[in-house]
Design a protein around this motif. Sequence first.
Motif, mmCIF file in Angstrom:
data_model
loop_
_atom_site.group_PDB
_atom_site.id
_atom_site.type_symbol
_atom_site.label_atom_id
_atom_site.label_comp_id
_atom_site.label_asym_id
_atom_site.label_seq_id
_atom_site.Cartn_x
_atom_site.Cartn_y
_atom_site.Cartn_z
ATOM 1 N N GLY A 230 0.820 -1.198 0.000
ATOM 2 C CA GLY A 230 0.000 0.000 0.000
ATOM 3 C C GLY A 230 0.855 1.249 0.000
ATOM 4 N N SER A 231 0.279 2.321 -0.510
ATOM 5 C CA SER A 231 0.905 3.644 -0.439
ATOM 6 C C SER A 231 -0.193 4.622 -0.028
ATOM 7 N N ASP A 232 -0.718 4.383 1.161
ATOM 8 C CA ASP A 232 -1.948 5.032 1.595
ATOM 9 C C ASP A 232 -1.820 6.550 1.697
ATOM 10 N N PRO A 233 -2.736 7.272 1.057
ATOM 11 C CA PRO A 233 -2.741 8.736 1.188
ATOM 12 C C PRO A 233 -3.422 9.182 2.478
ATOM 13 N N PHE A 234 -2.910 10.249 3.048
ATOM 14 C CA PHE A 234 -3.455 10.902 4.231
ATOM 15 C C PHE A 234 -3.732 12.330 3.799
ATOM 16 N N ILE A 235 -4.986 12.623 3.470
ATOM 17 C CA ILE A 235 -5.347 13.896 2.851
ATOM 18 C C ILE A 235 -5.788 14.890 3.921
ATOM 19 N N VAL A 236 -5.155 16.053 3.919
ATOM 20 C CA VAL A 236 -5.514 17.126 4.846
ATOM 21 C C VAL A 236 -6.034 18.294 4.017
ATOM 22 N N LEU A 237 -7.350 18.527 4.073
ATOM 23 C CA LEU A 237 -7.966 19.589 3.294
ATOM 24 C C LEU A 237 -7.844 20.933 4.006
ATOM 25 N N VAL A 242 -5.974 21.130 11.714
ATOM 26 C CA VAL A 242 -4.608 20.824 11.314
ATOM 27 C C VAL A 242 -3.792 20.238 12.466
ATOM 28 N N LYS A 243 -3.922 20.822 13.627
ATOM 29 C CA LYS A 243 -3.139 20.335 14.768
ATOM 30 C C LYS A 243 -3.498 18.896 15.094
ATOM 31 N N LYS A 244 -4.789 18.585 15.122
ATOM 32 C CA LYS A 244 -5.220 17.220 15.415
ATOM 33 C C LYS A 244 -4.794 16.267 14.303
ATOM 34 N N SER A 272 -2.686 25.839 1.686
ATOM 35 C CA SER A 272 -3.072 26.884 2.635
ATOM 36 C C SER A 272 -2.789 26.508 4.085
ATOM 37 N N VAL A 273 -2.668 25.215 4.370
ATOM 38 C CA VAL A 273 -2.393 24.768 5.741
ATOM 39 C C VAL A 273 -1.120 23.936 5.819
ATOM 40 N N ALA A 274 -0.383 23.863 4.718
ATOM 41 C CA ALA A 274 0.768 22.960 4.646
ATOM 42 C C ALA A 274 1.880 23.360 5.603
ATOM 43 N N ASP A 275 2.203 24.632 5.671
ATOM 44 C CA ASP A 275 3.294 25.056 6.559
ATOM 45 C C ASP A 275 2.957 24.726 8.015
ATOM 46 N N ILE A 366 5.598 14.308 2.356
ATOM 47 C CA ILE A 366 4.577 15.354 2.357
ATOM 48 C C ILE A 366 4.470 15.943 0.961
ATOM 49 N N ILE A 367 3.248 15.935 0.444
ATOM 50 C CA ILE A 367 2.957 16.438 -0.897
ATOM 51 C C ILE A 367 2.008 17.621 -0.748
ATOM 52 N N ARG A 368 2.343 18.743 -1.304
ATOM 53 C CA ARG A 368 1.512 19.945 -1.208
ATOM 54 C C ARG A 368 0.646 20.075 -2.458
ATOM 55 N N VAL A 369 -0.624 20.438 -2.253
ATOM 56 C CA VAL A 369 -1.564 20.582 -3.373
ATOM 57 C C VAL A 369 -2.315 21.903 -3.240
ATOM 58 N N ASN A 370 -2.891 22.351 -4.364
ATOM 59 C CA ASN A 370 -3.582 23.641 -4.387
ATOM 60 C C ASN A 370 -5.103 23.530 -4.374
ATOM 61 N N SER A 371 -5.625 22.303 -4.438
ATOM 62 C CA SER A 371 -7.074 22.146 -4.471
ATOM 63 C C SER A 371 -7.463 20.748 -4.006
#
Length: 458
Positions: A230-237, A242-244, A272-275, A366-371
């Motif tokens: 597996g290469s499971d994604p963990f998506i943070v919108l 963010v902290k949790k 927008s929340v990556a940093d 960590i992969i950063r996305v714009n949408s």
Amino acid sequence: MITTVNPATGQQVASFEAHTETEVDQILTNAAKAQVQWRTVRLEERVTYLTRAAKILRERQEQYAQMITLEMGKPITEARSEIEKCALTLDYYAQHAGTYLAPETIGTQAEESGVVFEPLGVVLAIMPWNYPFWQFFRFAAPALAAGNGAILKHANNVPQAAIAAEEILRDAGVPEGLFATVLVDSSKVAAMIADDRIAAVTLTGSTEVGAIVAGQAGNSLKKQVLELGGSDPFIVLADANVKKAAEVAVKARFTNGGQSCVNSKRFIVHESVADEFVEYFTDGVAALKVGDPTDDATQIGPMARANLRADIDDQVQRSIKSGAVLKLGGTFVEGDGFYYAPTVLDQVQPGHAAFDEETFGPVAAIIRVNSTEEAIRLANQTEFGLAATVWSEDRETARQVVSQLDAGAVFVNGMVASDPRLPFGGIKKSGYGRELSSYGIREFTNIKTVWYGPNYNA
């Protein structure tokens, strides 16, 4: 010779003579004979052996937890939890197998027409080292309850765990021969798969090995359940807590030293929340205690084998060379054993090894996305499809993302975890078939249609 090496020291601690071909032949004969009798035992009696096995696991929890830690380096607190999880699963099937295997009546002309669930025979279980007790018992509990026999071919770096599995079921009173461990080289597995006394095969392991086993079982037209990589994604919108999310992400990635198919591996975070996420996450990883896995305070132990550590380091270095940014770790830990520093890579992109390949070790990408759309696209841009995680404070947004992810399971605002109440398995190159729940117990049954004509009750 089958040997076990303590990954915390690199020293060999035990060795065992492999079974000969004659011994394997006798084991298969015994299992086939025992299973013919076992299938006639009432289910209510079969599940009592599961309850006894659960009791034994709890009584010997510390003994077996120490064994896990010695053989594959799992921190002792996690090893104890693994043993308890096995006991819980045995108890679960003892309580629910009767419901899951109950005949189903279909609306035909005779009331008794319908579907019954009958055992297939003896199942060969090819199991991995990373959860040496759990991977076996999550298969064995439903398979034995359903009336099957079982043969365990465990990973050769955990022979003591393999022998212990046989000991536990024997001490629980399971009929002699119904279950046995075989200690053999992997090259001997193909002959067992082809043997007429083996009815089906289950494998948890790498995608590469899964393809080999699937081909061998397919040639003999035998049922398979494959739980692979597996290469499971963990998506943070953008609207996530963010902290949790970062707090849970540390555990989701680094449990078992990152050596699990369902560890989250690619952290896809809205720009927008990556940093903020990276700061919380990196601080959490830096706080992890690396050390002696027998110490209750240790959170990261050694990797299971020297070659696995070399592989993960190679993957990290290739990713950095391709443009990933090293935030933490990226080195061997000095001293004895197969330790690798918990590692965080930022700015990972498709084409980097940490994105394209399964990362089986204490490394986070960590992969950063714009949408949200880009997050979904990159989450699905993998050959794997085991599980995924979505973090969002908006329920409708989360539902829309869940419906578009290619995965066997999706967890919202929580980490992926197996649970005996829920089916577990993947799609694409993560395998097929399901373990656990009602779906898992029926995988190794003949789902037999029984139809009675209109004159049956005359």
